[in-house]
Every structure is written in structure tokens, then in C-alpha cells.
Design a protein around this motif. Sequence first.
Motif, PDB file in Angstrom:
ATOM      1  N   ASP A 129      38.941 -87.557  51.300  1.00 59.32           N
ATOM      2  CA  ASP A 129      39.008 -88.433  51.655  1.00 59.32           C
ATOM      3  C   ASP A 129      39.945 -89.604  52.137  1.00 59.32           C
ATOM      4  O   ASP A 129      39.964 -90.768  52.229  1.00 59.32           O
ATOM      5  N   ARG A 166      29.776 -93.541  54.887  1.00 58.36           N
ATOM      6  CA  ARG A 166      30.779 -94.428  54.159  1.00 58.36           C
ATOM      7  C   ARG A 166      31.684 -95.023  55.422  1.00 58.36           C
ATOM      8  O   ARG A 166      31.548 -96.287  55.953  1.00 58.36           O
ATOM      9  N   GLU A 206      31.778 -89.512  52.828  1.00 55.93           N
ATOM     10  CA  GLU A 206      32.655 -90.858  53.182  1.00 55.93           C
ATOM     11  C   GLU A 206      32.659 -90.636  54.598  1.00 55.93           C
ATOM     12  O   GLU A 206      32.722 -92.457  55.320  1.00 55.93           O
TER      13      GLU A 206
END
Length: 72
Positions: A61, A11, A8
Motif C-alpha cells: 500500500d 480505495r 487498496e
Amino acid sequence: MVEDVEAEARRRLKALKVNEWRTREFISGQPMPEEIRHLALQIEFAAAALVRLSPIPDDYDDDLYWPRVWDR
């Protein structure tokens, strides 16, 4: 679960194009914008804090745990 938090973070860093900024800085010598550098550090810090939690929250997340990205 640690791998998921790290993914995460990657990302979010990818969304900021941090690698592109670092490459640009290396090639041109022009520094990465301070707000990008600061946000990248905050993301890395948030990820490090999350992986130290026991247990890691299932909703790791969620934007609640990560620095707020401003509108440009």
C-alpha cells in the motif's frame, strides 16, 4: 494478500471518484476527464502487477508502488 491489494486499488479508485465519473459519463454523455481515465488505468495496472509478484510486498500500500496523484 491478493484481496488486500485489490482493496487498496479500490480505495484509490474511490478517492478519485471514478465510479461517479463513469456514472456521469453514462448519464450525460460527457466523457470522463482524460487525466482521471488515465490514472484509473494506471491504478488498475499497478494492482495487476502487484498481485503477480511472488511474494507480494508487505508494504504493497506504499505510494512507491502506485501512480502519483497530482494536486488539483
